[in-house]
Design an enzyme around this catalytic site. Structure first.
Site, PDB file in Angstrom:
ATOM      1  N   LEU A  67      -5.101 -10.160  -4.559  1.00 21.58           N
ATOM      2  CA  LEU A  67      -5.738  -8.801  -4.480  1.00 21.58           C
ATOM      3  C   LEU A  67      -4.441  -7.969  -5.312  1.00 21.58           C
ATOM      4  O   LEU A  67      -3.508  -8.033  -5.087  1.00 21.58           O
ATOM      5  CB  LEU A  67      -6.003  -8.395  -3.306  1.00 21.58           C
ATOM      6  CG  LEU A  67      -6.977  -9.091  -2.259  1.00 21.58           C
ATOM      7  CD1 LEU A  67      -6.893  -8.403  -0.964  1.00 21.58           C
ATOM      8  CD2 LEU A  67      -8.224  -9.158  -3.128  1.00 21.58           C
ATOM      9  N   ASP A  68      -5.245  -6.892  -6.038  1.00 18.63           N
ATOM     10  CA  ASP A  68      -4.454  -5.920  -6.680  1.00 18.63           C
ATOM     11  C   ASP A  68      -3.553  -5.188  -5.323  1.00 18.63           C
ATOM     12  O   ASP A  68      -3.866  -5.114  -4.330  1.00 18.63           O
ATOM     13  CB  ASP A  68      -5.157  -4.959  -7.366  1.00 18.63           C
ATOM     14  CG  ASP A  68      -5.920  -5.566  -8.639  1.00 18.63           C
ATOM     15  OD1 ASP A  68      -5.324  -6.577  -8.956  1.00 18.63           O
ATOM     16  OD2 ASP A  68      -6.751  -4.950  -9.370  1.00 18.63           O
ATOM     17  N   ARG A  69      -2.428  -4.852  -5.897  1.00 14.89           N
ATOM     18  CA  ARG A  69      -1.548  -4.212  -5.065  1.00 14.89           C
ATOM     19  C   ARG A  69      -2.225  -3.176  -4.090  1.00 14.89           C
ATOM     20  O   ARG A  69      -1.852  -2.739  -2.914  1.00 14.89           O
ATOM     21  CB  ARG A  69      -0.297  -3.765  -5.667  1.00 14.89           C
ATOM     22  CG  ARG A  69       0.836  -3.052  -4.769  1.00 14.89           C
ATOM     23  CD  ARG A  69       2.036  -2.861  -5.551  1.00 14.89           C
ATOM     24  NE  ARG A  69       3.266  -2.638  -4.441  1.00 14.89           N
ATOM     25  CZ  ARG A  69       4.552  -2.987  -4.716  1.00 14.89           C
ATOM     26  NH1 ARG A  69       4.947  -3.307  -5.790  1.00 14.89           N
ATOM     27  NH2 ARG A  69       5.403  -2.567  -3.735  1.00 14.89           N
ATOM     28  N   VAL A  71      -5.188  -2.792  -3.243  1.00 10.77           N
ATOM     29  CA  VAL A  71      -6.438  -3.100  -2.574  1.00 10.77           C
ATOM     30  C   VAL A  71      -5.950  -3.706  -1.339  1.00 10.77           C
ATOM     31  O   VAL A  71      -4.962  -4.531  -1.208  1.00 10.77           O
ATOM     32  CB  VAL A  71      -7.173  -4.193  -3.507  1.00 10.77           C
ATOM     33  CG1 VAL A  71      -8.472  -4.416  -2.937  1.00 10.77           C
ATOM     34  CG2 VAL A  71      -7.648  -3.396  -4.746  1.00 10.77           C
ATOM     35  N   ARG A 170     -12.801  -2.925 -10.580  1.00  7.87           N
ATOM     36  CA  ARG A 170     -12.273  -1.608 -10.762  1.00  7.87           C
ATOM     37  C   ARG A 170     -12.970  -0.942 -11.903  1.00  7.87           C
ATOM     38  O   ARG A 170     -13.445   0.002 -12.394  1.00  7.87           O
ATOM     39  CB  ARG A 170     -10.785  -1.481 -10.830  1.00  7.87           C
ATOM     40  CG  ARG A 170     -10.118  -1.828  -9.183  1.00  7.87           C
ATOM     41  CD  ARG A 170      -8.684  -2.058  -9.448  1.00  7.87           C
ATOM     42  NE  ARG A 170      -8.232  -0.921  -9.877  1.00  7.87           N
ATOM     43  CZ  ARG A 170      -6.728  -0.816  -9.776  1.00  7.87           C
ATOM     44  NH1 ARG A 170      -5.963  -2.068  -9.641  1.00  7.87           N
ATOM     45  NH2 ARG A 170      -6.184   0.172 -10.227  1.00  7.87           N
TER      46      ARG A 170
END
Length: 237
Positions: A67-69, A71, A170
């Protein structure tokens, strides 16, 4: 040896058996290490396992997806190489059903549908651009979405990505619907959130257990942050 702070109340642990460790990742924590040198979730998990089982050496923790940081939400980690290999294969073959919740500032039109783009990532700026038609350098990205309803002064969208591309949800919501995610200034939202997270949460993962073959479903509560409070009315369990 003290237990790492992230595990102090064990709220982040959704499930654990001999092969899997399923966590609710807090926003702001990396899943896997990068050039910042910040301690990632994978290392924190290895510390937790070493502490819990009193291992003399390092504990095995395999990362099958990220997961993106900024998120939050469900992350599946493997505790054995067998589980990691099979999880990698399931994610690669789109055999893991992923559900995300996103808060946006306006209701998208239409309020449900399918988005297809070709995504090109700029690794220098760490930004992805979405093209509506085939791009020679692009990776095809597909997702389904539906508006669950109004959550305070925001709108809650459920997103089911079919592919797993960098920054996919996103950029597709921002480009395809004109609804950047709350706090996501990188993709067009006007202001950051106080904790510099974005209002995107990996709500649920469904897949076949890589070893036992049992059907598994893991659901993570949204963060205990003010911008998520209104979304809690949409919980079904």
């Amino acid at each position: 040896m003290n237990r790492p702070n992230i595990w102090s109340e064990q709220k982040e642990i959704l499930f654990e058996d001999n092969h899997l460790l399923i966590l609710n990742k807090p926003a702001g924590v990396l899943v896997q290490g990068d050039n910042t040198g910040d301690e990632p979730l994978s290392v924190k998990a290895a510390e937790y396992l070493r502490f819990k089982y009193k291992k003399p050496g390092a504990a095995f923790v395999g990362v099958a997806h990220r997961l993106d940081r900024p998120v939050s939400g469900v992350v599946a980690l493997a505790k054995t190489s067998k589980a990691l290999s099979r999880l990698n294969e399931m994610f690669r073959d789109n055999k893991v059903h992923k559900t995300y919740w996103a808060l946006v500032g306006k209701c998208p039109e239409p309020n449900s549908g399918h988005l297809t783009h070709w995504l090109v990532k700029d690794p220098i700026r760490n930004v992805t651009k979405a093209y509506p038609k085939m791009h020679p350098q692009g990776l095809k990205a597909d997702l389904d979405y539906q508006v669950l309803g109004q959550a305070g002064n925001r709108f809650l969208i459920q997103v089911n990505p079919i592919t797993g591309r960098p920054h996919q949800i996103r950029v597709q919501l921002a480009t395809g619907l004109g609804t950047p995610i709350v706090g996501d200034v990188k993709y067009g939202f006007l202001a950051p959130l106080p904790d510099v997270s974005i209002a995107l949460h990996a709500r649920q993962l469904e897949f076949e257990h890589p070893v036992t073959k049992e059907a598994m479903c893991f659901r993570a509560p949204v963060p205990e942050m003010a911008h998520w409070e209104a979304a809690q009315t949409f919980y079904t369990v």
